[in-house]
Design a protein around this motif. Structure first.
Motif, PDB file in Angstrom:
ATOM      1  N   ILE A 134       4.649 -43.933  36.227  1.00 51.55           N
ATOM      2  CA  ILE A 134       3.504 -44.704  35.724  1.00 51.55           C
ATOM      3  C   ILE A 134       2.400 -44.862  36.757  1.00 51.55           C
ATOM      4  O   ILE A 134       1.268 -45.157  36.393  1.00 51.55           O
ATOM      5  CB  ILE A 134       3.909 -46.063  35.108  1.00 51.55           C
ATOM      6  N   PHE A 135       2.718 -44.636  38.030  1.00 48.41           N
ATOM      7  CA  PHE A 135       1.688 -44.673  39.066  1.00 48.41           C
ATOM      8  C   PHE A 135       1.097 -43.288  39.349  1.00 48.41           C
ATOM      9  O   PHE A 135       0.127 -43.177  40.100  1.00 48.41           O
ATOM     10  CB  PHE A 135       2.234 -45.255  40.369  1.00 48.41           C
ATOM     11  N   LYS A 136       1.663 -42.264  38.749  1.00 51.44           N
ATOM     12  CA  LYS A 136       1.230 -40.904  39.015  1.00 51.44           C
ATOM     13  C   LYS A 136      -0.226 -40.706  38.594  1.00 51.44           C
ATOM     14  O   LYS A 136      -0.662 -41.215  37.567  1.00 51.44           O
ATOM     15  CB  LYS A 136       2.133 -39.929  38.243  1.00 51.44           C
ATOM     16  N   THR A 137      -0.961 -39.950  39.399  1.00 49.84           N
ATOM     17  CA  THR A 137      -2.369 -39.713  39.081  1.00 49.84           C
ATOM     18  C   THR A 137      -2.689 -38.242  38.863  1.00 49.84           C
ATOM     19  O   THR A 137      -3.752 -37.912  38.350  1.00 49.84           O
ATOM     20  CB  THR A 137      -3.286 -40.239  40.214  1.00 49.84           C
ATOM     21  N   ASP A 138      -1.806 -37.346  39.240  1.00 48.71           N
ATOM     22  CA  ASP A 138      -2.101 -35.910  39.151  1.00 48.71           C
ATOM     23  C   ASP A 138      -1.305 -35.237  38.022  1.00 48.71           C
ATOM     24  O   ASP A 138      -0.405 -34.476  38.266  1.00 48.71           O
ATOM     25  CB  ASP A 138      -1.817 -35.231  40.483  1.00 48.71           C
ATOM     26  N   PHE A 139      -1.692 -35.535  36.810  1.00 50.17           N
ATOM     27  CA  PHE A 139      -0.998 -34.953  35.648  1.00 50.17           C
ATOM     28  C   PHE A 139      -1.531 -33.573  35.354  1.00 50.17           C
ATOM     29  O   PHE A 139      -2.642 -33.242  35.464  1.00 50.17           O
ATOM     30  CB  PHE A 139      -1.149 -35.849  34.425  1.00 50.17           C
ATOM     31  N   ASN A 169      -6.806 -40.984  27.431  1.00 50.71           N
ATOM     32  CA  ASN A 169      -6.174 -39.801  28.007  1.00 50.71           C
ATOM     33  C   ASN A 169      -4.669 -39.919  27.823  1.00 50.71           C
ATOM     34  O   ASN A 169      -4.040 -40.761  28.473  1.00 50.71           O
ATOM     35  CB  ASN A 169      -6.500 -39.692  29.498  1.00 50.71           C
ATOM     36  N   TYR A 170      -4.116 -39.115  26.943  1.00 51.00           N
ATOM     37  CA  TYR A 170      -2.676 -39.153  26.707  1.00 51.00           C
ATOM     38  C   TYR A 170      -1.964 -38.534  27.893  1.00 51.00           C
ATOM     39  O   TYR A 170      -2.209 -37.377  28.246  1.00 51.00           O
ATOM     40  CB  TYR A 170      -2.318 -38.411  25.421  1.00 51.00           C
ATOM     41  N   ARG A 171      -1.131 -39.304  28.528  1.00 55.27           N
ATOM     42  CA  ARG A 171      -0.381 -38.842  29.687  1.00 55.27           C
ATOM     43  C   ARG A 171       1.047 -38.506  29.273  1.00 55.27           C
ATOM     44  O   ARG A 171       1.554 -39.067  28.306  1.00 55.27           O
ATOM     45  CB  ARG A 171      -0.380 -39.900  30.787  1.00 55.27           C
ATOM     46  N   PRO A 172       1.698 -37.606  29.990  1.00 58.26           N
ATOM     47  CA  PRO A 172       3.064 -37.240  29.630  1.00 58.26           C
ATOM     48  C   PRO A 172       3.961 -38.481  29.548  1.00 58.26           C
ATOM     49  O   PRO A 172       3.842 -39.386  30.385  1.00 58.26           O
ATOM     50  CB  PRO A 172       3.510 -36.319  30.771  1.00 58.26           C
ATOM     51  N   ASP A 199      -6.055 -44.412  30.424  1.00 56.74           N
ATOM     52  CA  ASP A 199      -4.834 -43.640  30.245  1.00 56.74           C
ATOM     53  C   ASP A 199      -3.926 -44.330  29.240  1.00 56.74           C
ATOM     54  O   ASP A 199      -3.825 -45.564  29.222  1.00 56.74           O
ATOM     55  CB  ASP A 199      -4.083 -43.498  31.568  1.00 56.74           C
ATOM     56  N   PHE A 200      -3.260 -43.528  28.430  1.00 52.42           N
ATOM     57  CA  PHE A 200      -2.336 -43.995  27.389  1.00 52.42           C
ATOM     58  C   PHE A 200      -1.003 -43.299  27.659  1.00 52.42           C
ATOM     59  O   PHE A 200      -0.957 -42.071  27.754  1.00 52.42           O
ATOM     60  CB  PHE A 200      -2.893 -43.577  26.030  1.00 52.42           C
ATOM     61  N   MET A 201       0.056 -44.072  27.789  1.00 51.75           N
ATOM     62  CA  MET A 201       1.358 -43.488  28.106  1.00 51.75           C
ATOM     63  C   MET A 201       2.452 -44.233  27.356  1.00 51.75           C
ATOM     64  O   MET A 201       2.379 -45.453  27.200  1.00 51.75           O
ATOM     65  CB  MET A 201       1.603 -43.602  29.612  1.00 51.75           C
ATOM     66  N   VAL A 202       3.440 -43.495  26.910  1.00 57.87           N
ATOM     67  CA  VAL A 202       4.629 -44.129  26.351  1.00 57.87           C
ATOM     68  C   VAL A 202       5.790 -43.905  27.304  1.00 57.87           C
ATOM     69  O   VAL A 202       5.877 -42.879  27.979  1.00 57.87           O
ATOM     70  CB  VAL A 202       4.977 -43.643  24.923  1.00 57.87           C
ATOM     71  N   ALA A 203       6.658 -44.890  27.361  1.00 59.50           N
ATOM     72  CA  ALA A 203       7.882 -44.825  28.158  1.00 59.50           C
ATOM     73  C   ALA A 203       9.006 -45.211  27.208  1.00 59.50           C
ATOM     74  O   ALA A 203       9.038 -46.340  26.711  1.00 59.50           O
ATOM     75  CB  ALA A 203       7.804 -45.790  29.335  1.00 59.50           C
ATOM     76  N   ILE A 204       9.875 -44.244  26.923  1.00 68.43           N
ATOM     77  CA  ILE A 204      10.897 -44.506  25.914  1.00 68.43           C
ATOM     78  C   ILE A 204      12.302 -44.310  26.464  1.00 68.43           C
ATOM     79  O   ILE A 204      12.517 -43.601  27.445  1.00 68.43           O
ATOM     80  CB  ILE A 204      10.708 -43.624  24.660  1.00 68.43           C
ATOM     81  N   THR A 205      13.210 -44.960  25.792  1.00 67.92           N
ATOM     82  CA  THR A 205      14.627 -44.788  26.076  1.00 67.92           C
ATOM     83  C   THR A 205      15.292 -44.300  24.791  1.00 67.92           C
ATOM     84  O   THR A 205      14.859 -44.646  23.689  1.00 67.92           O
ATOM     85  CB  THR A 205      15.274 -46.105  26.533  1.00 67.92           C
TER      86      THR A 205
END
Length: 175
Positions: free
Chosen positions: A170-175, A141-144, A100-106
Protein backbone atom coordinates in the motif's frame (compact mmCIF):
# COMPACT_ATOMS: atom_id res chain seq x y z
CA UNK A 1 1.49 10.14 0.69
CA UNK A 2 -1.61 10.03 2.87
CA UNK A 3 -3.40 6.68 2.74
CA UNK A 4 -6.96 5.95 3.79
CA UNK A 5 -7.50 2.27 4.60
CA UNK A 6 -11.18 1.43 5.01
CA UNK A 7 -11.78 -2.13 6.07
CA UNK A 8 -15.16 -3.71 5.44
CA UNK A 9 -15.38 -6.96 7.39
CA UNK A 10 -18.79 -7.74 8.88
CA UNK A 11 -17.24 -9.97 11.57
CA UNK A 12 -13.85 -8.40 12.22
CA UNK A 13 -13.70 -9.76 15.75
CA UNK A 14 -13.81 -13.31 14.31
CA UNK A 15 -11.35 -12.68 11.49
CA UNK A 16 -7.84 -13.86 12.17
CA UNK A 17 -6.19 -12.34 9.09
CA UNK A 18 -8.08 -9.05 8.62
CA UNK A 19 -7.89 -8.33 12.34
CA UNK A 20 -4.15 -9.09 12.36
CA UNK A 21 -3.56 -6.84 9.34
CA UNK A 22 -5.62 -4.07 10.95
CA UNK A 23 -3.54 -4.23 14.13
CA UNK A 24 -0.31 -3.97 12.15
CA UNK A 25 -1.51 -1.02 10.02
CA UNK A 26 -3.58 1.21 12.22
CA UNK A 27 -0.65 2.90 13.99
CA UNK A 28 1.44 3.48 10.86
CA UNK A 29 2.28 7.09 10.05
CA UNK A 30 0.45 8.49 7.03
CA UNK A 31 -2.31 5.85 7.32
CA UNK A 32 -5.81 6.62 8.47
CA UNK A 33 -7.33 3.25 9.33
CA UNK A 34 -11.08 2.78 9.68
CA UNK A 35 -13.16 -0.28 10.59
CA UNK A 36 -16.33 0.56 8.69
CA UNK A 37 -18.67 -2.01 10.25
CA UNK A 38 -17.63 -0.73 13.67
CA UNK A 39 -18.04 2.87 12.53
CA UNK A 40 -21.44 2.21 10.92
CA UNK A 41 -23.09 -0.71 12.76
CA UNK A 42 -26.49 0.60 11.66
CA UNK A 43 -25.17 1.01 8.08
CA UNK A 44 -26.18 4.67 8.03
CA UNK A 45 -23.20 6.26 6.33
CA UNK A 46 -22.10 9.82 7.03
CA UNK A 47 -21.64 10.74 3.37
CA UNK A 48 -20.12 14.19 3.93
CA UNK A 49 -17.56 12.82 6.38
CA UNK A 50 -16.62 9.97 4.02
CA UNK A 51 -16.26 12.35 1.08
CA UNK A 52 -14.12 14.73 3.13
CA UNK A 53 -11.83 11.86 4.21
CA UNK A 54 -11.46 10.73 0.60
CA UNK A 55 -10.56 14.26 -0.46
CA UNK A 56 -7.92 14.50 2.29
CA UNK A 57 -6.05 11.36 1.19
CA UNK A 58 -3.96 10.45 -1.84
CA UNK A 59 -4.63 6.70 -1.90
CA UNK A 60 -7.90 4.97 -1.07
CA UNK A 61 -7.52 1.34 0.02
CA UNK A 62 -10.58 -0.86 0.44
CA UNK A 63 -9.75 -3.92 2.55
CA UNK A 64 -12.25 -6.77 2.72
CA UNK A 65 -12.68 -10.53 2.56
CA UNK A 66 -13.82 -11.81 -0.80
CA UNK A 67 -17.47 -12.32 -0.04
CA UNK A 68 -19.50 -14.34 -2.52
CA UNK A 69 -17.04 -13.32 -5.25
CA UNK A 70 -17.52 -9.67 -4.42
CA UNK A 71 -17.42 -7.37 -1.41
CA UNK A 72 -19.38 -7.36 1.83
CA UNK A 73 -22.66 -5.44 1.51
CA UNK A 74 -21.55 -2.35 3.42
CA UNK A 75 -18.84 -1.63 0.84
CA UNK A 76 -21.37 -1.76 -1.98
CA UNK A 77 -23.63 0.55 0.02
CA UNK A 78 -20.67 2.86 0.67
CA UNK A 79 -20.00 3.09 -3.08
CA UNK A 80 -23.70 3.76 -3.75
CA UNK A 81 -23.98 6.49 -1.13
CA UNK A 82 -20.56 8.18 -1.20
CA UNK A 83 -19.54 8.11 -4.87
CA UNK A 84 -22.21 10.57 -5.93
CA UNK A 85 -22.93 12.27 -9.24
CA UNK A 86 -21.26 15.69 -9.48
CA UNK A 87 -18.85 14.71 -6.72
CA UNK A 88 -17.17 11.47 -7.86
CA UNK A 89 -18.37 11.46 -11.47
CA UNK A 90 -20.42 13.47 -13.91
CA UNK A 91 -19.82 16.91 -15.34
CA UNK A 92 -18.53 18.41 -12.09
CA UNK A 93 -17.60 15.13 -10.39
CA UNK A 94 -13.85 15.45 -10.15
CA UNK A 95 -13.24 15.13 -6.39
CA UNK A 96 -11.30 11.88 -6.69
CA UNK A 97 -9.59 12.33 -10.05
CA UNK A 98 -5.95 11.37 -9.95
CA UNK A 99 -6.11 9.65 -6.57
CA UNK A 100 -5.05 6.03 -6.23
CA UNK A 101 -7.71 3.33 -5.80
CA UNK A 102 -6.68 -0.06 -4.42
CA UNK A 103 -8.38 -3.13 -3.06
CA UNK A 104 -6.82 -5.44 -0.50
CA UNK A 105 -8.63 -8.74 -0.22
CA UNK A 106 -8.41 -11.97 1.66
CA UNK A 107 -9.68 -15.32 0.42
CA UNK A 108 -10.35 -18.55 2.24
CA UNK A 109 -9.03 -20.63 -0.65
CA UNK A 110 -5.53 -20.96 -2.05
CA UNK A 111 -4.39 -19.07 -5.16
CA UNK A 112 -4.75 -22.07 -7.47
CA UNK A 113 -8.54 -22.16 -7.08
CA UNK A 114 -8.75 -18.57 -8.39
CA UNK A 115 -7.69 -19.18 -11.99
CA UNK A 116 -8.99 -20.70 -15.19
CA UNK A 117 -9.28 -24.41 -14.51
CA UNK A 118 -9.46 -23.84 -10.75
CA UNK A 119 -12.55 -24.74 -8.78
CA UNK A 120 -13.73 -21.10 -8.80
CA UNK A 121 -13.22 -20.89 -12.61
CA UNK A 122 -12.12 -17.24 -12.56
CA UNK A 123 -8.97 -15.37 -11.66
CA UNK A 124 -8.90 -12.73 -8.95
CA UNK A 125 -8.27 -10.18 -11.69
CA UNK A 126 -11.51 -11.20 -13.41
CA UNK A 127 -13.48 -11.17 -10.16
CA UNK A 128 -12.20 -7.67 -9.33
CA UNK A 129 -13.18 -6.12 -12.70
CA UNK A 130 -16.18 -4.25 -11.18
CA UNK A 131 -13.79 -2.46 -8.79
CA UNK A 132 -11.46 -1.59 -11.64
CA UNK A 133 -14.42 -0.32 -13.66
CA UNK A 134 -15.54 1.80 -10.70
CA UNK A 135 -12.06 3.26 -10.40
CA UNK A 136 -11.98 4.05 -14.11
CA UNK A 137 -15.42 5.64 -13.96
CA UNK A 138 -14.53 8.02 -11.13
CA UNK A 139 -11.14 8.93 -12.63
CA UNK A 140 -8.87 7.31 -10.05
CA UNK A 141 -5.72 5.34 -10.77
CA UNK A 142 -6.51 1.67 -10.25
CA UNK A 143 -3.53 0.08 -8.57
CA UNK A 144 -2.81 -3.65 -8.47
CA UNK A 145 -4.73 -5.35 -5.69
CA UNK A 146 -3.14 -6.91 -2.66
CA UNK A 147 -4.40 -10.47 -2.23
CA UNK A 148 -3.81 -12.73 0.75
CA UNK A 149 -4.91 -16.25 -0.14
CA UNK A 150 -5.72 -19.26 1.98
CA UNK A 151 -6.68 -17.48 5.18
CA UNK A 152 -8.07 -20.73 6.56
CA UNK A 153 -4.56 -22.23 6.69
CA UNK A 154 -2.59 -19.12 7.72
CA UNK A 155 -0.33 -19.47 10.72
CA UNK A 156 1.65 -16.86 12.64
CA UNK A 157 4.57 -16.86 10.20
CA UNK A 158 2.29 -16.39 7.16
CA UNK A 159 0.33 -13.67 8.97
CA UNK A 160 3.49 -11.74 9.82
CA UNK A 161 4.83 -12.07 6.27
CA UNK A 162 1.45 -11.14 4.79
CA UNK A 163 1.10 -8.07 7.00
CA UNK A 164 4.57 -6.86 5.99
CA UNK A 165 3.84 -7.49 2.29
CA UNK A 166 0.52 -5.67 2.64
CA UNK A 167 2.17 -2.66 4.27
CA UNK A 168 4.84 -2.53 1.55
CA UNK A 169 2.18 -2.87 -1.14
CA UNK A 170 0.00 0.00 0.00
CA UNK A 171 3.01 2.31 0.29
CA UNK A 172 4.38 1.29 -3.10
CA UNK A 173 4.72 4.10 -5.62
CA UNK A 174 6.24 2.44 -8.69
CA UNK A 175 3.43 0.37 -10.17
Amino acid sequence: MKILVSTFHPHMEQSVVNKYFAEKLKDQPDITFRDMYKKYPDEIIDVEKEQRLCEEHDRLVFQFPLYWYSSPPLLKKWFDHVLLYDWAYGTNGTALRGKDFMVAITTGGPAEVYQAGGSNHYSISELLKPFQATSNFIGTNYRPPFVFYNTNAAREKQLAQGAEQYKQHIFKTDF
